[in-house]
Write an enzyme that holds these catalytic residues in place. Structure first.
Site, PDB file in Angstrom:
ATOM      1  N   VAL A   1      -7.498   1.973   6.018  1.00 54.78           N
ATOM      2  CA  VAL A   1      -8.652   2.682   6.575  1.00 54.78           C
ATOM      3  C   VAL A   1      -8.232   3.510   7.789  1.00 54.78           C
ATOM      4  O   VAL A   1      -8.676   4.646   7.960  1.00 54.78           O
ATOM      5  CB  VAL A   1      -9.799   1.699   6.916  1.00 54.78           C
ATOM      6  CG1 VAL A   1     -10.959   2.428   7.569  1.00 54.78           C
ATOM      7  CG2 VAL A   1     -10.274   0.971   5.663  1.00 54.78           C
ATOM      8  N   CYS A   2      -7.356   2.971   8.612  1.00 55.37           N
ATOM      9  CA  CYS A   2      -6.884   3.708   9.796  1.00 55.37           C
ATOM     10  C   CYS A   2      -6.120   4.959   9.370  1.00 55.37           C
ATOM     11  O   CYS A   2      -6.264   6.027   9.975  1.00 55.37           O
ATOM     12  CB  CYS A   2      -6.003   2.824  10.664  1.00 55.37           C
ATOM     13  SG  CYS A   2      -6.845   1.368  11.313  1.00 55.37           S
ATOM     14  N   ASP A   3      -5.313   4.822   8.341  1.00 53.59           N
ATOM     15  CA  ASP A   3      -4.578   5.956   7.790  1.00 53.59           C
ATOM     16  C   ASP A   3      -5.555   7.029   7.323  1.00 53.59           C
ATOM     17  O   ASP A   3      -5.439   8.206   7.696  1.00 53.59           O
ATOM     18  CB  ASP A   3      -3.702   5.463   6.637  1.00 53.59           C
ATOM     19  CG  ASP A   3      -3.013   6.578   5.876  1.00 53.59           C
ATOM     20  OD1 ASP A   3      -2.518   7.538   6.506  1.00 53.59           O
ATOM     21  OD2 ASP A   3      -2.962   6.496   4.635  1.00 53.59           O
TER      22      ASP A   3
END
EC number: 1.11.1.24
Length: 170
Positions: A63-65
């Site tokens: 999700v951060c990516d």
């Protein structure tokens, strides 16, 4: 230091956020984070532009990516907006990530040294010493126009609302 519970979960488990919860209309507090070259970076380094601060726990998670890739794409369209991603990742990991993913429209910054951003903006997860997920939008005078503390850390932020707040300031 203020501790806030019952606001955010991680994989359904409640976590504690350290620092004061910021609200729309607040003046943005200063912070000092670290650039990929280990030099300090402060709120003032964002200049007098509209600012979008994307907050992620770790750049090496799915999700951060996707959040970082999404805002990198948007940064190419929003030329007069300063966009940064802040995490607790080491500057070296951020450098590796940016090179591998062609992140060239926003700056990735590390709060690992003293958690200045995390505590000043209320995103620091006490149990993990990671930042909770969220988005902060500031106007040219560093007044908070939009803030989202994502309720479940593994969920995406509301990209549309954050970008709508930015576009209203342009």
């Amino acid at each position: 230091m203020e501790k806030r519970t019952g606001i955010v979960t991680m994989k359904g488990n409640p976590i504690t956020l350290l620092g004061k919860e910021l609200k729309v209309g607040d003046q943005a507090p200063d912070f000092t984070v670290v650039k990929k070259d280990l030099s300090p970076y402060r709120l003032s380094d964002l200049g007098d532009k509209v600012k979008l601060i994307s907050v992620v726990p770790s750049i090496d998670t799915g999700v951060c990516d996707l959040q970082t890739l999404h805002f990198n794409e948007e940064a190419a369209k929003l030329k007069d907006v300063a966009i940064v991603t802040i995490s607790m990742d080491l500057p070296f990991a951020l450098g590796r990530y940016c090179a591998a993913k062609d992140i060239d429209q926003l700056e990735t910054l590390s709060d690992h040294r003293d958690a200045s951003f995390g505590t000043n903006y209320g995103f620091l997860i006490e149990e993990l010493r990671l930042l909770s997920r969220g988005v902060v939008v500031l106007d040219k005078d560093n007044t908070l126009i939009y803030v989202e503390y994502v309720k479940e850390v593994t969920d995406h932020p509301d990209y549309d609302k954050a970008l709508e707040a930015v576009r209203k300031l342009m």
